[in-house]
Design a protein around this motif. Structure first.
Motif, PDB file in Angstrom:
ATOM      1  N   LEU A  31      35.483  30.749  37.583  1.00 60.39           N
ATOM      2  CA  LEU A  31      36.412  31.594  38.344  1.00 60.39           C
ATOM      3  C   LEU A  31      36.032  31.670  39.818  1.00 60.39           C
ATOM      4  CD1 LEU A  31      37.034  34.442  35.736  1.00 60.39           C
ATOM      5  CD2 LEU A  31      38.687  32.726  36.545  1.00 60.39           C
ATOM      6  N   ASP A  34      37.716  28.571  40.859  1.00 63.21           N
ATOM      7  CA  ASP A  34      39.183  28.567  40.674  1.00 63.21           C
ATOM      8  C   ASP A  34      39.590  29.976  40.257  1.00 63.21           C
ATOM      9  OD1 ASP A  34      41.819  28.099  40.182  1.00 63.21           O
ATOM     10  OD2 ASP A  34      41.507  26.569  38.628  1.00 63.21           O
ATOM     11  N   THR A  35      39.805  30.830  41.276  1.00 65.89           N
ATOM     12  CA  THR A  35      39.990  32.279  41.052  1.00 65.89           C
ATOM     13  C   THR A  35      41.097  32.592  40.065  1.00 65.89           C
ATOM     14  OG1 THR A  35      39.250  32.684  43.302  1.00 65.89           O
ATOM     15  CG2 THR A  35      40.412  34.475  42.198  1.00 65.89           C
ATOM     16  N   ASP A  36      42.167  31.906  40.039  1.00 63.24           N
ATOM     17  CA  ASP A  36      43.326  32.248  39.200  1.00 63.24           C
ATOM     18  C   ASP A  36      43.500  31.283  38.031  1.00 63.24           C
ATOM     19  OD1 ASP A  36      44.077  34.466  40.750  1.00 63.24           O
ATOM     20  OD2 ASP A  36      45.034  33.140  42.229  1.00 63.24           O
ATOM     21  N   ASN A  37      42.408  30.707  37.560  1.00 61.51           N
ATOM     22  CA  ASN A  37      42.527  29.792  36.419  1.00 61.51           C
ATOM     23  C   ASN A  37      42.936  30.595  35.185  1.00 61.51           C
ATOM     24  OD1 ASN A  37      41.531  28.356  33.915  1.00 61.51           O
ATOM     25  ND2 ASN A  37      41.175  26.764  35.469  1.00 61.51           N
ATOM     26  N   PRO A  38      44.153  30.380  34.679  1.00 59.99           N
ATOM     27  CA  PRO A  38      44.644  31.239  33.589  1.00 59.99           C
ATOM     28  C   PRO A  38      43.818  31.119  32.310  1.00 59.99           C
ATOM     29  CG  PRO A  38      46.119  29.376  33.971  1.00 59.99           C
ATOM     30  CD  PRO A  38      45.129  29.362  35.084  1.00 59.99           C
ATOM     31  N   LEU A  41      40.454  32.974  32.861  1.00 57.95           N
ATOM     32  CA  LEU A  41      40.692  34.424  32.828  1.00 57.95           C
ATOM     33  C   LEU A  41      40.941  34.916  31.400  1.00 57.95           C
ATOM     34  CD1 LEU A  41      43.016  34.690  35.944  1.00 57.95           C
ATOM     35  CD2 LEU A  41      40.751  35.742  35.724  1.00 57.95           C
ATOM     36  N   ARG A  63      45.285  39.550  34.838  1.00 55.47           N
ATOM     37  CA  ARG A  63      45.262  38.434  35.784  1.00 55.47           C
ATOM     38  C   ARG A  63      45.670  37.128  35.103  1.00 55.47           C
ATOM     39  NH1 ARG A  63      39.472  38.389  38.339  1.00 55.47           N
ATOM     40  NH2 ARG A  63      40.339  36.474  39.299  1.00 55.47           N
ATOM     41  N   ALA A  67      48.802  34.804  36.044  1.00 54.57           N
ATOM     42  CA  ALA A  67      48.611  33.403  36.414  1.00 54.57           C
ATOM     43  C   ALA A  67      49.441  32.462  35.557  1.00 54.57           C
ATOM     44  CB  ALA A  67      47.126  33.027  36.301  1.00 54.57           C
ATOM     45  N   GLU A  68      49.711  32.877  34.275  1.00 52.22           N
ATOM     46  CA  GLU A  68      50.487  31.998  33.385  1.00 52.22           C
ATOM     47  C   GLU A  68      51.422  32.868  32.545  1.00 52.22           C
ATOM     48  OE1 GLU A  68      49.804  28.084  30.550  1.00 52.22           O
ATOM     49  OE2 GLU A  68      48.121  29.413  30.981  1.00 52.22           O
TER      50      GLU A  68
END
Length: 756
Positions: A31, A34-38, A41, A63, A67-68
């Motif tokens: 994370l 890749d902060t918004d990796n669904p 998360l 989150r 993201a997804e």
């Protein structure tokens, strides 16, 4: 360097193999890159949820969804976290979002059911479980579906899903037990028994299933089987996880089953354990107290009833039965206190009548105090109801026979009142009187065919309240209504307040009735002499003689007085032990001192003189007057009336108690050739034996003071020849006396009915 996809695969492997710290570290690094990796998360949110960090999981899954938003799984798992956080409304929203994306997703459909159940909406929960089940749900889903329907009050609709749960997972004792319980409530006892047995087969220590199998056996009347099953259930409830309430219920039902089989000792043992587990449960304590009372353990019963009234100060049964226990222990003042409380709690006339009858045992009872008790009953119950029909006019007889109704629940085989009333009923001149009997008795029973010959009409009054019975009596056209045995248990005194007949008469009542509409009280010159100080409002009508009996039986020959073969005078009293108060004990002790080496034989209808406490009480009371235990013979209750009569063979002279004297007890002694010494009292109940003796022609055995009582007893004891003569002749004297002259007695009563 590994790609994000490769790192996620490694992190998931660490996660699934339980290496949570390493998995968490790798999820964080992913994370960071890749902060918004669904996926990261989502999986990290699942990990921290597993570790109990629900608030953190809530944030990560939000989150992941952001993201997804088209993936259903994060919605499902977020819904589970929200449920765990106690936020079922939000959870339902998440599950519905998942269903919108994947309509057949079982986890989401099941999640809706769980969340709706947690909101208390069992109907919506059932709908969610149903969709999950139809979408391929497992046995657990079917189980929850059935439970939700049951909780929603749809018991019959709950059966199929629970059956399917048990079918899909035949090793699930939970499903089998729940289905059994449901079928039991639906009165499908055969089906319930099958599934309870299935649950026990899967888990032999399934206490609830064992317990309920016992309940089914008890309901079927198979008490032996019920006792075994309740015993097993109670025996396996030793695990600390079993609730005390469940353990108490098991022991309670075991005790009830033992009690139904008359195994009182076993019942008390089981109920004692139940009461220890549920010390604050009024019903359990009350059941234990009742079993102790029925076992004759009156002191223990009284103690438990005191607990009952502490838990529930207005518990009628607690106060009333505690009073009865005290009465059986000879504690009449305490019994009266309890009866007074019970009569204030209850508006039932019979409770107040029991208080009135109990007052008759008070050793210091005065006519003024008795009158207060009668008036207390009158004020509450003795006046005519405001809506009662108008009084009927006195009938114009014109030579026809009078229709006379006798009201009593005691006129049935085995009751001693029938011994006195049956000769009168048979002797009634049917041209003068047509007797009709009213009582809570199945008179049409073949077993009562002989008794039905005593009267011309019989009315089974079971299920009829006083108003209904009064209407029946009016419809029957009764001219004279006779109240038999007054305020004694089972009476219908409230009926007479409604005046269903033109003339109402009290007969065999031991006190004034307190009924304004009672016209006459039948008595005789001994029971109520001209100078009587007893108070009453009814008109006294004195018969020549009051008591009537069948002639004494001759099933066995009379034996000589015991003094003739053992050289010791034996006095005796087989009256109820509650009548043996401090004044009686003091006077009887004087009699024993006046006749050296004499003994006193005591027996009571109850077990008060037979158990340890009762024996100790009597022994200590006599010891206070210098009478040692070796001069007392304390017998257990007789198992039959014949044995009761035969026990008189060990008595030379019977002693009558006071102020509540004997009647049938005195007649039994006389019929066995035993003279009875009595102290004539100040009211009906203290002069019954005196009336018997006057009718017998033996007034010399009636004392008019305590000194006179001692002298009469001493004179009889010192004259062995006279005792022997009395023993051999008394039966014939009774048979030839007015005590057995049914025809004259009937004519006298018929004349009263016409004149009054």
């Amino acid at each position: 360097m590994a790609t994000v996809a490769e790192a996620l695969s490694i992190a998931l492997d660490l996660h699934q193999t339980g290496r949570f710290a390493e998995a968490e570290e790798l999820y964080r690094r992913i994370l960071d890159a890749d902060t918004d990796n669904p996926q990261a998360l989502h999986l990290f949110g699942l990990l921290v949820a597993q570790l109990g960090r629900l608030e953190e999981a809530d944030g990560l899954l939000r989150r992941a969804i952001a993201a997804e938003p088209l993936s259903a799984d994060p919605f499902v798992n977020h819904g589970k976290v929200l449920r765990a956080l106690g936020r079922p409304v939000e959870a339902v929203n998440r599950f519905h979002r998942a269903i919108a994306l994947a309509p057949a997703l079982v986890e989401a459909l099941e999640g809706v059911g769980h969340a709706q159940r947690e909101q208390g909406d069992h109907a919506q929960a059932a709908a969610g479980y149903a969709r999950a089940a139809h979408s391929g749900g497992n046995p657990t889903v079917y189980y929850h579906w059935g439970v939700a329907l049951d909780c929603d009050g749809q018991a019959e609709r709950a059966v199929p899903p629970l059956r399917e749960a048990a079918r899909r997972d035949p090793t699930s004792g939970m499903a089998a037990a729940r289905l059994a319980s449901l079928l039991h409530r639906l009165n499908d006892n055969a089906g319930a028994a099958h599934w309870y047995r299935w649950a026990v087969a899967l888990r032999p220590d399934h206490a609830d299933a064992l317990h309920n199998l016992g309940v089914l056996a008890r309901e079927a009347g198979a008490f032996e089987v019920a006792i075994r099953r309740f015993g097993w259930a109670a025996g396996v409830m030793t695990d600390p996880t079993d609730s005390r309430r469940n353990q108490a219920a098991a022991w309670l039902d075991l005790g009830l089953a033992h009690r139904a089989e008359k195994r009182l000792a076993d019942a008390v043992e089981a109920l004692t354990r139940a009461a220890a587990l549920a010390p604050l449960d009024v019903d359990t304590q009350d059941t234990l107290a009742l079993a102790l009372f029925e076992a004759g353990r009156f002191a223990e019963a009284r103690a438990v009833y005191r607990c009952v009234v502490m838990l529930d100060p207005i518990a009628l049964g607690g106060h009333y039965n505690a009073a009865l226990a005290a009465k059986n222990l000879g504690q009449i003042a305490e019994a009266m206190a309890g009866m007074r409380i019970a009569s204030r709690i209850s508006d039932a006339p019979w409770i107040h009548s029991a208080r009135l009858v109990t007052s008759l045992l008070l050793p210091d009872l005065t006519n003024a105090l008795l009158d207060q008790e009668v008036d207390s009953w009158r004020e509450r119950f003795g006046r005519a109801p405001t809506d009662a029909p108008p009084s009927l006019p006195r009938p114009a007889v014109h030579g026809r026979p009078l229709l006379v109704g006798y009201v009593s629940n005691y006129l049935h085989p085995g009751n001693r009142l029938l011994d006195q009333v049956a000769p009168l009923l048979h002797a009634h001149d049917r041209d003068a009187v047509v007797p009709v009997i009213y009582g809570d008795v199945p008179f049409d029973s073949p077993a009562l065919a002989d008794m039905r010959s005593m009267a011309d009409g019989w009315r089974d009054t079971r299920g009829m309240d006083d108003d209904a019975l009064a209407e029946q009596i009016r419809a029957d056209g009764i001219d004279v209504l006779v109240c038999l045995i007054g305020h004694t248990s089972g009476q219908r005194m409230g009926l007479f307040a409604r005046r269903p007949a033109p003339l109402q008469v009290s007969f065999h009542g031991m006190t004034a009735t307190g009924v304004d509409a009672m016209d006459a009280w039948l008595t005789d010159p001994v029971l109520h002499p001209d100078d009587t100080t007893e108070r009453f409002r009814e008109k006294l009508v004195r018969l020549p003689h009051f008591f009537l009996f069948r002639p004494p039986g001759r099933k066995f020959p009379l034996m000589p007085p015991p003094r003739g073969w053992n050289g010791v005078v034996t006095f005796g009293s087989f009256n109820l032990d509650a009548k043996i108060n401090s004044r009686v004990i003091a006077l009887w002790s004087r009699v024993l001192h006046a006749v050296p080496d004499s003994r006193l034989m005591l027996k009571s209808r109850g077990s008060g003189l037979a158990d340890h406490l009762g024996r100790s009480r009597i022994a200590e009371a006599f010891a206070a007057h210098g009478i040692t235990l070796d001069r007392l013979i304390l017998l257990a209750p007789a198992v039959s009336h014949e044995e009761h009569l035969r026990q008189h063979e060990g008595v030379d002279i019977a002693l009558d108690p006071f102020p509540y004297g004997g009647c049938l007890t005195s007649y039994d002694a006389l019929s066995m050739g035993v003279p009875v010494v009595t102290l004539a009292g100040e009211r009906f109940i203290g002069r019954m034996t005196a009336s018997l003796l006057h009718s017998l022609g033996r007034p010399e055995w009636v004392a008019h003071s305590e000194d006179d009582y001692v002298e009469v007893a001493k004179s009889l004891a010192e004259d062995h020849k006279t005792l022997s003569s009395i023993r051999m002749s008394l039966r014939d004297e009774i048979a030839a006396s007015p005590l057995c002259d049914a025809a004259s007695h009937a004519r006298a009563i018929e004349d009263v009915f016409r004149m009054v």
